[in-house]
Scaffold this motif. Structure first.
Motif, mmCIF file in Angstrom:
data_model
loop_
_atom_site.group_PDB
_atom_site.id
_atom_site.type_symbol
_atom_site.label_atom_id
_atom_site.label_comp_id
_atom_site.label_asym_id
_atom_site.label_seq_id
_atom_site.Cartn_x
_atom_site.Cartn_y
_atom_site.Cartn_z
ATOM 1 N N PRO A 284 2.759 6.481 -9.704
ATOM 2 C CA PRO A 284 1.633 7.285 -10.416
ATOM 3 C C PRO A 284 0.420 6.382 -10.413
ATOM 4 C CG PRO A 284 3.757 6.983 -11.730
ATOM 5 C CD PRO A 284 3.876 6.244 -10.371
ATOM 6 N N THR A 285 -0.759 7.137 -10.627
ATOM 7 C CA THR A 285 -2.218 6.271 -10.840
ATOM 8 C C THR A 285 -1.935 5.532 -12.248
ATOM 9 O OG1 THR A 285 -2.955 8.167 -12.267
ATOM 10 C CG2 THR A 285 -3.543 8.021 -9.684
ATOM 11 N N THR A 286 -1.243 5.617 -13.080
ATOM 12 C CA THR A 286 -1.116 4.780 -14.375
ATOM 13 C C THR A 286 -0.311 3.662 -14.284
ATOM 14 O OG1 THR A 286 0.935 6.281 -15.024
ATOM 15 C CG2 THR A 286 -1.216 6.760 -15.772
ATOM 16 N N HIS A 287 0.647 3.445 -13.042
ATOM 17 C CA HIS A 287 1.440 2.424 -12.780
ATOM 18 C C HIS A 287 1.056 1.722 -11.535
ATOM 19 C CE1 HIS A 287 3.685 4.847 -15.804
ATOM 20 N NE2 HIS A 287 4.257 3.576 -16.140
ATOM 21 N N GLN A 288 -0.169 1.763 -11.175
ATOM 22 C CA GLN A 288 -0.838 1.112 -9.908
ATOM 23 C C GLN A 288 -0.504 -0.181 -9.879
ATOM 24 O OE1 GLN A 288 -2.001 3.081 -6.858
ATOM 25 N NE2 GLN A 288 -0.537 4.292 -7.698
ATOM 26 N N ASN B 27 2.133 1.576 -3.736
ATOM 27 C CA ASN B 27 1.130 2.287 -4.395
ATOM 28 C C ASN B 27 0.805 3.535 -4.150
ATOM 29 O OD1 ASN B 27 -0.016 0.753 -6.587
ATOM 30 N ND2 ASN B 27 -1.826 -0.042 -5.364
ATOM 31 N N LYS B 28 1.061 4.219 -3.117
ATOM 32 C CA LYS B 28 1.126 5.536 -2.697
ATOM 33 C C LYS B 28 2.065 6.347 -3.661
ATOM 34 C CE LYS B 28 -1.248 5.482 2.082
ATOM 35 N NZ LYS B 28 -0.760 5.779 3.161
ATOM 36 N N ASN C 102 -1.909 -4.389 -8.534
ATOM 37 C CA ASN C 102 -2.864 -4.843 -7.793
ATOM 38 C C ASN C 102 -2.631 -5.389 -6.512
ATOM 39 O OD1 ASN C 102 -4.941 -6.937 -6.790
ATOM 40 N ND2 ASN C 102 -5.594 -7.609 -8.938
ATOM 41 N N TYR D 250 0.763 -1.162 0.029
ATOM 42 C CA TYR D 250 -0.135 0.145 0.054
ATOM 43 C C TYR D 250 0.838 1.290 0.055
ATOM 44 C CZ TYR D 250 -4.390 -2.328 0.415
ATOM 45 O OH TYR D 250 -5.429 -3.446 0.013
#
Length: 162
Positions: free
Chosen positions: A95-99, A91-92, A101, A88
């Motif tokens: 970038p949102t494009t490379h999050q 993920n923070k 699962n 987690y």
């Protein structure tokens, strides 16, 4: 009971899918076993190298592992909590494009670590084995990893006592 069975069934389907994807990558044609294993690990844990050794130390501190004896055992649920905090936090920073699962990543790494270090099925791992594996797999300079007093200092100390 039904929920636990469906989780296991889903995990089995995910494992089968992962193995099929790995076969499609044709890793088994790599002759040297160390390279073959490294390629498979990079495939299974694609973004773990983005966690550097300093983030790993932070996760160990946040989860109270820096105060535990290296021979102490932690149960699988605590290991899952530690992996959750690591992924987690990763993920923070991404970038949102490379999050990634997060749930799938936690499940894969957790299953791998338990299969590797808990062959007897006790549901526990030593703090040292967990730290050593995570530190080995994370990104960062090898010098930084070897200098890290929370991870490899106890190993060096045990060699000096021999």
């Amino acid at each position: 009971m039904i929920e636990e069975g469906s989780k296991r069934g889903k995990a089995m389907v995910e494992k089968r899918q992962l193995f099929m994807e790995m076969r499609a990558q044709n890793f088994d044609v790599i002759r040297l076993s160390t390279y073959r294993t490294a390629c498979k690990l990079r495939f299974v844990f694609p973004r773990f190298h983005l966690v550097d050794v300093w983030n790993m130390i932070e996760a160990f501190r946040d989860n109270g592992l820096n105060t535990l004896d290296h021979n102490a055992e932690i149960n699988v649920s605590r290991l899952e909590t530690i992996l959750s905090s690591i992924y987690y936090q990763l993920n923070k920073r991404l970038p949102t494009t490379h999050q990634i699962n997060v749930e799938q990543s936690i499940g894969l790494l957790l299953n791998f670590m338990v299969a590797t270090y808990d062959s007897e099925g006790h549901g526990k791992l030593t703090v040292f084995s967990m730290k050593a594996m995570l530190a080995t797999m994370c990104g960062g300079k090898i010098v930084d990893k070897l200098r890290c007093k929370y991870i490899f200092e106890p190993l060096c100390a045990s060699f000096l006592r021999m």
